[in-house]
Design a protein around this motif. Structure first.
Motif, short mmCIF file in Angstrom:
data_model
loop_
_atom_site.label_atom_id
_atom_site.label_comp_id
_atom_site.label_asym_id
_atom_site.label_seq_id
_atom_site.Cartn_x
_atom_site.Cartn_y
_atom_site.Cartn_z
N LEU A 190 0.82 -1.22 0.00
CA LEU A 190 0.00 0.00 0.00
C LEU A 190 0.85 1.27 0.00
O LEU A 190 0.50 2.26 -0.64
CB LEU A 190 -0.97 -0.01 1.18
CG LEU A 190 -2.02 -1.13 1.16
CD1 LEU A 190 -2.93 -1.03 2.38
CD2 LEU A 190 -2.83 -1.11 -0.13
N GLN A 191 1.99 1.21 0.67
CA GLN A 191 2.91 2.36 0.64
C GLN A 191 3.43 2.59 -0.78
O GLN A 191 3.56 3.73 -1.23
CB GLN A 191 4.07 2.14 1.60
CG GLN A 191 3.70 2.26 3.05
CD GLN A 191 4.85 1.88 3.99
OE1 GLN A 191 5.95 1.59 3.56
NE2 GLN A 191 4.55 1.89 5.28
N LEU A 192 3.72 1.50 -1.47
CA LEU A 192 4.20 1.64 -2.85
C LEU A 192 3.11 2.17 -3.78
O LEU A 192 3.39 2.99 -4.66
CB LEU A 192 4.73 0.29 -3.36
CG LEU A 192 6.06 -0.13 -2.74
CD1 LEU A 192 6.32 -1.61 -2.96
CD2 LEU A 192 7.20 0.71 -3.30
N LEU A 193 1.87 1.74 -3.58
CA LEU A 193 0.76 2.30 -4.36
C LEU A 193 0.65 3.80 -4.14
O LEU A 193 0.43 4.57 -5.08
CB LEU A 193 -0.57 1.63 -3.99
CG LEU A 193 -0.92 0.32 -4.68
CD1 LEU A 193 -2.26 -0.19 -4.17
CD2 LEU A 193 -0.95 0.49 -6.19
N SER A 194 0.79 4.20 -2.90
CA SER A 194 0.73 5.63 -2.56
C SER A 194 1.90 6.37 -3.22
O SER A 194 1.71 7.47 -3.76
CB SER A 194 0.78 5.79 -1.04
OG SER A 194 0.80 7.15 -0.70
#
Length: 99
Positions: free
Chosen positions: A67-71
C-alpha cells in the motif's frame, strides 16, 4: 555492492529484470534494498519497477509495503492499473487485511 556492480546507471530494462528476478525468488528485503538504491540514485522509477516490487510484497504477504508503494506511485505520478491493484489486494488478503 550495487554501486560497484553498476558504476554507470543501469538502463531501465536491466533494473526491471533485476527487480522482477528478485520478486520471483520472493526475497522482499533484497528487492526493497535494490528499489531503495534506485530511489537514492535518482533513477526514474516506472510502472514496471513498481509492479515488480508490489508483486514481491504480495508473495511475502507484506500488505503495508504494497500500500505504501501504491501511494508512492500516485505521488510520483506513475500510472497504476488493475494488475498492480490486484497484486496489492493479494498482499492485503495474504496478510489478513482484506476485511
Amino acid at each position: 555492492i550495487l554501486d560497484r556492480a553498476f558504476p554507470n546507471r543501469p538502463d531501465p530494462r536491466s533494473s526491471t529484470r533485476i527487480l522482477s528476478g528478485l520478486a520471483k525468488k520472493t526475497v522482499l528485503d533484497t528487492t526493497m534494498l535494490v528499489f531503495a538504491w534506485h530511489e537514492r540514485n535518482n533513477f526514474e522509477l516506472n510502472y514496471y519497477h513498481y509492479s515488480a516490487v508490489i508483486d514481491a510484497c504480495a508473495k511475502a504477504s507484506n500488505w503495508t509495503m504494497a500500500l505504501q508503494l501504491l501511494s508512492a506511485m500516485a505521488k510520483n505520478e506513475v500510472e497504476s492499473d488493475t494488475i498492480i491493484s490486484n497484486a496489492a489486494i493479494s498482499a492485503c488478503e495474504k496478510g489478513g487485511e482484506w476485511e
